[in-house]
Design a protein around this motif. Structure first.
Motif, mmCIF file in Angstrom:
data_model
loop_
_atom_site.group_PDB
_atom_site.id
_atom_site.type_symbol
_atom_site.label_atom_id
_atom_site.label_comp_id
_atom_site.label_asym_id
_atom_site.label_seq_id
_atom_site.Cartn_x
_atom_site.Cartn_y
_atom_site.Cartn_z
ATOM 1 N N ILE A 6 12.371 69.403 58.205
ATOM 2 C CA ILE A 6 13.611 68.813 57.713
ATOM 3 C C ILE A 6 13.244 68.025 56.466
ATOM 4 O O ILE A 6 12.257 67.287 56.455
ATOM 5 C CB ILE A 6 14.264 67.916 58.784
ATOM 6 N N HIS A 7 14.031 68.226 55.437
ATOM 7 C CA HIS A 7 13.822 67.519 54.174
ATOM 8 C C HIS A 7 14.764 66.318 54.142
ATOM 9 O O HIS A 7 15.953 66.455 54.415
ATOM 10 C CB HIS A 7 14.107 68.440 52.989
ATOM 11 N N ILE A 8 14.215 65.173 53.830
ATOM 12 C CA ILE A 8 14.985 63.940 53.693
ATOM 13 C C ILE A 8 14.987 63.623 52.206
ATOM 14 O O ILE A 8 13.926 63.488 51.593
ATOM 15 C CB ILE A 8 14.353 62.798 54.507
ATOM 16 N N VAL A 9 16.177 63.510 51.636
ATOM 17 C CA VAL A 9 16.295 63.320 50.193
ATOM 18 C C VAL A 9 16.933 61.963 49.926
ATOM 19 O O VAL A 9 18.089 61.729 50.274
ATOM 20 C CB VAL A 9 17.142 64.446 49.554
ATOM 21 N N ILE A 62 11.770 63.172 47.722
ATOM 22 C CA ILE A 62 11.947 64.226 48.715
ATOM 23 C C ILE A 62 10.820 64.109 49.732
ATOM 24 O O ILE A 62 9.644 64.165 49.381
ATOM 25 C CB ILE A 62 11.966 65.617 48.050
ATOM 26 N N TRP A 63 11.221 63.929 50.970
ATOM 27 C CA TRP A 63 10.304 63.764 52.100
ATOM 28 C C TRP A 63 10.456 64.947 53.035
ATOM 29 O O TRP A 63 11.499 65.604 53.047
ATOM 30 C CB TRP A 63 10.673 62.503 52.880
ATOM 31 N N THR A 64 9.459 65.176 53.888
ATOM 32 C CA THR A 64 9.599 66.157 54.961
ATOM 33 C C THR A 64 9.119 65.545 56.262
ATOM 34 O O THR A 64 8.278 64.639 56.283
ATOM 35 C CB THR A 64 8.793 67.450 54.697
ATOM 36 N N VAL A 65 9.708 66.037 57.344
ATOM 37 C CA VAL A 65 9.248 65.750 58.701
ATOM 38 C C VAL A 65 9.220 67.076 59.445
ATOM 39 O O VAL A 65 9.893 68.031 59.065
ATOM 40 C CB VAL A 65 10.144 64.725 59.436
#
Length: 115
Positions: A6-9, A62-65
């Motif tokens: 999941i990308h957290i923007v 832009i982050w990912t988990v």
């Protein structure tokens, strides 16, 4: 094969002339906290690609988990960790507006609906 990430923007429009200071604070303070709770920083983008003195920059982090379980864990951790609240309080004078959105690869959405 579906991608469980999941990308957290995070998108922040800075106050005029505060783009560089915001990115410096975000990188030095927010990033280590977020990494500690399991988020992975993909990139930080600055638009336009020049520090503006008379206008605000748009900063997109832009982050990912790794999937919905980690997303929930990090979401809960961010809400209840005073360090995150303190960070946003400290940088408030640098921020004109901010938003956060989440996204996943289109082929992964169906699988994410079955939690």
């Amino acid at each position: 094969m579906s991608d469980p990430r999941i990308h957290i923007v995070d998108r922040v429009t800075t106050a005029p002339g505060r783009g560089r200071a915001f990115v410096d604070a975000y990188t030095a303070e927010y990033v280590p906290q977020a990494v500690r709770i399991g988020m992975t920083l993909d990139r930080v983008l600055v638009s336009p690609p020049v520090w503006l003195d008379d206008d605000g920059n748009t900063v997109t982090a832009i982050w990912t988990v790794s999937g919905h379980e980690q997303w929930w864990q990090t979401a809960i951790a961010r809400r209840f960790d005073a360090g995150f609240v303190d960070f946003w309080r400290r940088v408030e004078p640098m921020v004109a507006e901010r938003s956060r959105s989440m996204a996943a690869a289109a082929e992964s959405v169906e699988g994410m609906c079955r939690v």
